[in-house]
Design a protein around this motif. Structure first.
Motif, PDB file in Angstrom:
ATOM      1  N   PRO A 126       0.365  -1.733  -0.168  1.00 49.49           N
ATOM      2  CA  PRO A 126       0.225   0.116   0.370  1.00 49.49           C
ATOM      3  C   PRO A 126       0.944   1.347   0.027  1.00 49.49           C
ATOM      4  O   PRO A 126       1.576   1.593   0.304  1.00 49.49           O
ATOM      5  CB  PRO A 126      -0.974  -0.352   1.171  1.00 49.49           C
ATOM      6  N   ILE A 127       0.046   2.197  -0.636  1.00 49.37           N
ATOM      7  CA  ILE A 127       0.944   3.576  -0.313  1.00 49.37           C
ATOM      8  C   ILE A 127      -0.596   4.308  -0.035  1.00 49.37           C
ATOM      9  O   ILE A 127      -0.950   5.245  -0.989  1.00 49.37           O
ATOM     10  CB  ILE A 127       1.810   4.273  -1.850  1.00 49.37           C
ATOM     11  N   HIS A 128      -0.637   4.949   1.326  1.00 52.76           N
ATOM     12  CA  HIS A 128      -1.768   5.290   1.490  1.00 52.76           C
ATOM     13  C   HIS A 128      -1.691   7.096   2.081  1.00 52.76           C
ATOM     14  O   HIS A 128      -3.054   7.288   2.095  1.00 52.76           O
ATOM     15  CB  HIS A 128      -1.809   4.914   2.920  1.00 52.76           C
ATOM     16  N   ASN A 129      -0.280   6.963   2.576  1.00 55.09           N
ATOM     17  CA  ASN A 129      -0.070   8.770   2.142  1.00 55.09           C
ATOM     18  C   ASN A 129       0.320   9.089   1.580  1.00 55.09           C
ATOM     19  O   ASN A 129       1.557   9.940   1.212  1.00 55.09           O
ATOM     20  CB  ASN A 129       1.410   8.811   3.782  1.00 55.09           C
ATOM     21  N   GLY A 130       0.077   8.588   0.136  1.00 55.42           N
ATOM     22  CA  GLY A 130       0.934   9.521  -1.403  1.00 55.42           C
ATOM     23  C   GLY A 130       1.811   9.308  -1.153  1.00 55.42           C
ATOM     24  O   GLY A 130       2.873   9.017  -1.243  1.00 55.42           O
TER      25      GLY A 130
END
Length: 532
Positions: A126-130
């Motif tokens: 995941p890449i949740h914090n952009g």
């Protein structure tokens, strides 16, 4: 074609006589306009298995060209070829995302609508914090110079692709760490190709404008005029509702809502503090508490509309500043980003200050402190202040009664109401003039602010002074904000009146007027001349 569009298509046949002549623009049946079409850009534009143009852009362009009376042909090709043809003048028209790097070499129309970015990634990675966690990762995207520059500053490795469906399938197979595309593209392609191992997250980047583009300036000017009409008639939303309503609304991160809740809490505490200081009777305390609750409810329901533009700018610019190592960003660029953050922060502060002003007006028992006031001098001071904000070519004039005027009134409230009406007129007048007129009338002061702007929208006529109390409207760049609500609160408190009507004096625009029951004094200037 959607059934709801058929009546619109019939109506366009009746208005062709009013449209721009295709001959004037240089297009005929023998020499039709050439529209470059991307043959693989669903759901916007593509070619079906029978070689026929399809997609939302095709439906919209069909309507637009028929309204303009322009014969045209679609020229399908790959996106790379489409972009090259339109930039080099081999085709007459295409639809592209606005680029500041190309604006001086080609003509863009006004935005048909705006597009928001997302990053697509595997659920297992995941890449949740952009932008904050893409340093060292490999990100695929279709060619976009602003995004490439952003990825470079954030320390990411970028890979240019020509086909988004293929890029997303390769992402699912582990070839990339992420793919950047527009929100509607991510949702549409993931659903269409069943890529359920992928997930999306919004990026705090400035939205992009989706426009028509051409080397023909006269053609773009004609398209701009027609786009405004189509927007007013609801045609744009009819065609692009799937894009605009399903995927391309601003989504504000959760932490921003916590920040807004904190700001709202501070605002409410200030309101409570003001209420306690005023020492009202119990009944008045209950009325103010009820009003504060109403303001809070409407404020919360309108936040996503009224604050989305400055919030998105602040988040995007600060995100970028945090991702670039200290000293690597040019000093001038860093100063420009900080200036934009400050401007948008000031806009948010101004809105909160207006809310507090309205509450303060409602809470004061002794609101009006009357004193002898030179009305002519005050009006000209406010006009001078407003002239600094006029759009190019717009004039502002003041029509004074013969000999001037003096009155017993609260000069602070005179400035608050008149300046708000002038600010509203200046904001919405792009050409022509703004006129401030005042006189003694019916035992009080009567004033008008006339403009030659776009006129009053039909959907605001019934509640132009009550946006705070109507949950069916919201505050934004096309509405007058809180200023008019504050003006009405002031005049209601002083038994005055305020209203609005079409500008029948200049034949275009709007007239805002108010009347306040004040004591008109004799003309001091005349008395001084008589004494001398």
């Amino acid at each position: 074609m959607p059934k709801r569009l058929r009546p619109i298509m019939l109506l366009t046949m009746l208005t062709l006589a009013l449209t721009v002549s295709a001959d004037i623009l240089g297009f005929t049946k023998e020499k039709p306009l050439r529209f470059s079409l991307d043959d693989n850009y669903p759901p916007m534009q593509f070619v079906d298995e029978k070689g026929r143009p399809r997609g939302r852009d095709v439906v919209f362009t069909d309507i637009l060209m028929e309204r303009l009376g322009i014969p045209f042909d679609y020229v399908p090709n790959s996106w790379e070829k489409v972009a090259d043809d339109v930039m080099n003048g081999r085709s007459d028209l295409a639809m592209m995302v606005f680029s500041p790097y190309r604006k001086d070499s080609i003509n863009y129309s006004q935005a048909v609508f705006r597009l928001y970015y997302q990053i697509v990634f595997r659920k297992s990675n995941p890449i949740h914090n952009g932008l904050r966690e893409i340093s060292g990762k490999t990100i695929a995207l279709m060619k976009s110079r602003p995004i490439i520059d952003t990825l470079s500053r954030a320390g990411a490795n970028h890979v240019l692709v020509q086909d988004l469906p293929t890029a997303l399938e390769e992402l699912a197979d582990g070839k990339y760490d992420g793919v950047i595309c527009f929100r509607y593209q991510a949702k549409y392609l993931i659903d269409r190709y069943g890529l359920h191992t992928l997930q999306c997250s919004d990026l705090t980047l400035m939205p992009r404008e989706y426009c028509y583009v051409s080397h023909n300036k006269a053609l773009i000017d004609a398209i701009d005029r027609e786009l405004e009409k189509m927007e007013d008639e609801g045609v744009t939303e009819e065609v692009y509702d799937y894009i605009m309503n399903s995927f391309d609304r601003l989504i504000i991160p959760a932490w921003v809502w916590y920040l807004l809740a904190g700001l709202l809490l501070v605002s409410l505490l200030v309101i409570i503090f003001i209420q306690r200081r005023s020492r009202k009777r119990i009944q008045e305390e209950m009325q103010r508490a009820q009003q504060s609750e109403q303001l809070k409810d409407v404020f919360l329901s309108n936040l996503s509309h009224a604050l989305r533009t400055p919030l998105n700018a602040i988040i995007g610019f600060t995100d970028l500043l945090m991702t670039v190592p200290r000293g690597e960003m040019p000093e001038e660029e860093e100063k420009n980003l900080l200036r934009l953050v400050n401007q948008n922060g000031q806009q948010l502060l101004h809105m909160i200050s207006q809310l507090l002003s309205l509450s303060d007006i409602a809470g004061k028992q002794q609101l009006f402190e009357r004193r002898e006031t030179d009305i002519q001098a005050e009006m000209h001071k406010m006009a001078d202040d407003a002239r600094r904000h006029l759009h190019g070519g717009v004039q502002l004039e003041v029509v004074d009664p013969i000999g001037g005027m003096y009155a017993m009134l609260d000069d602070k409230l005179l400035r608050l109401v008149t300046a708000s009406l002038l600010e509203n007129a200046v904001q919405h007048t792009r050409e022509g003039k703004v006129t401030l007129f005042y006189c003694a009338k019916n035992g009080g002061l009567y004033a008008e602010v006339r403009d030659t702007g776009y006129g009053l929208p039909e959907d605001l006529r019934g509640n132009i002074f009550a946006l705070l109390s109507d949950k069916n409207t919201y505050l934004g760049e096309n509405t007058p904000g809180l200023g008019l609500s504050i003006c009405k609160a002031v005049l209601d408190k002083g038994n005055g009146q305020i209203g609005v009507r079409d500008n029948d004096v200049d034949g275009q625009g709007t007239i805002f007027w108010y009347w306040a029951p004040v004591e008109i004094l004799k003309n001091k200037k005349t008395e001084k001349k008589r004494d001398s």
